[in-house]
Design a protein around this motif. Structure first.
Motif, mmCIF file in Angstrom:
data_model
loop_
_atom_site.group_PDB
_atom_site.id
_atom_site.type_symbol
_atom_site.label_atom_id
_atom_site.label_comp_id
_atom_site.label_asym_id
_atom_site.label_seq_id
_atom_site.Cartn_x
_atom_site.Cartn_y
_atom_site.Cartn_z
ATOM 1 N N ASN A 1 0.784 -1.057 0.049
ATOM 2 C CA ASN A 1 0.095 0.049 -0.041
ATOM 3 C C ASN A 1 0.852 1.215 -0.067
ATOM 4 O OD1 ASN A 1 -1.511 2.206 1.664
ATOM 5 N ND2 ASN A 1 -3.130 0.792 1.157
ATOM 6 N N ILE A 2 0.349 2.335 -0.761
ATOM 7 C CA ILE A 2 1.187 3.635 -0.857
ATOM 8 C C ILE A 2 1.164 4.299 0.555
ATOM 9 C CG2 ILE A 2 -0.766 4.760 -1.748
ATOM 10 C CD1 ILE A 2 2.868 5.314 -2.729
ATOM 11 N N SER B 1 4.732 5.981 4.966
ATOM 12 C CA SER B 1 4.873 5.892 6.450
ATOM 13 C C SER B 1 6.613 5.309 6.608
ATOM 14 C CB SER B 1 4.151 4.920 7.239
ATOM 15 O OG SER B 1 4.519 4.687 8.513
ATOM 16 N N ILE B 2 6.868 4.240 5.784
ATOM 17 C CA ILE B 2 8.068 3.633 5.840
ATOM 18 C C ILE B 2 9.304 4.662 5.523
ATOM 19 C CG2 ILE B 2 9.847 1.715 5.181
ATOM 20 C CD1 ILE B 2 6.947 -0.014 4.852
ATOM 21 N N LEU C 1 12.561 5.886 7.824
ATOM 22 C CA LEU C 1 13.672 5.958 7.215
ATOM 23 C C LEU C 1 14.400 7.258 7.360
ATOM 24 C CD1 LEU C 1 13.358 3.201 4.445
ATOM 25 C CD2 LEU C 1 14.492 2.921 6.671
ATOM 26 N N LYS C 2 13.778 8.346 6.732
ATOM 27 C CA LYS C 2 14.344 9.649 6.715
ATOM 28 C C LYS C 2 14.796 10.119 8.009
ATOM 29 C CE LYS C 2 13.352 13.976 4.585
ATOM 30 N NZ LYS C 2 12.416 15.070 3.986
ATOM 31 N N ASP C 3 13.949 9.646 9.099
ATOM 32 C CA ASP C 3 14.080 10.081 10.311
ATOM 33 C C ASP C 3 15.446 9.683 10.785
ATOM 34 O OD1 ASP C 3 11.755 11.448 10.448
ATOM 35 O OD2 ASP C 3 10.994 10.029 11.663
ATOM 36 N N ALA D 1 15.315 6.787 0.913
ATOM 37 C CA ALA D 1 14.560 5.564 0.172
ATOM 38 C C ALA D 1 14.127 5.894 -0.923
ATOM 39 C CB ALA D 1 13.658 5.016 0.892
ATOM 40 N N VAL D 2 14.106 5.158 -1.901
ATOM 41 C CA VAL D 2 13.543 5.228 -3.377
ATOM 42 C C VAL D 2 12.363 4.773 -3.638
ATOM 43 C CG1 VAL D 2 13.918 4.830 -5.871
ATOM 44 C CG2 VAL D 2 15.880 5.280 -4.234
#
Length: 70
Positions: A12-13, A18-19, A23-25, A30-31
Motif C-alpha cells: 500500500n502506498i 510511512s516507512i 527511514l528519513k528520520d 529511500a527510493v
C-alpha cells in the motif's frame, strides 16, 4: 545486472510513505517506485493502483530492516 539497491517493501502506498518517513528520520533516503503514478503522469492507466515499492541502498539495508522490524 547488479543493483546497488534492495527492495524492502511492496504494498500500500500509504504504508510505503510511512516507512519512507521513518527511514528519513534516521538519515536513510529511500527510493519509492509507484508504477500507477508513473503511468498516470505518462498518460496511461495501470492495474496496480495504490501499490508501491520501497528500495534502500545496500549499504543501509541493515539499518532499514531494523526500522521495518520495529
Amino acid at each position: 545486472m547488479d543493483s546497488n539497491y534492495t527492495r524492502i517493501f511492496i504494498g500500500n502506498i500509504a504504508e510505503a510513505q510511512s516507512i519512507v518517513s521513518r527511514l528519513k528520520d534516521i538519515g536513510i533516503i529511500a527510493v519509492v517506485k509507484d508504477e500507477a503514478e508513473s503511468a498516470r503522469l505518462a498518460g496511461f492507466g495501470s492495474s496496480m493502483l495504490g501499490e508501491a515499492e520501497v528500495f534502500v541502498h545496500n549499504d543501509e539495508l541493515e539499518q532499514a530492516e531494523k526500522v521495518l522490524d520495529s
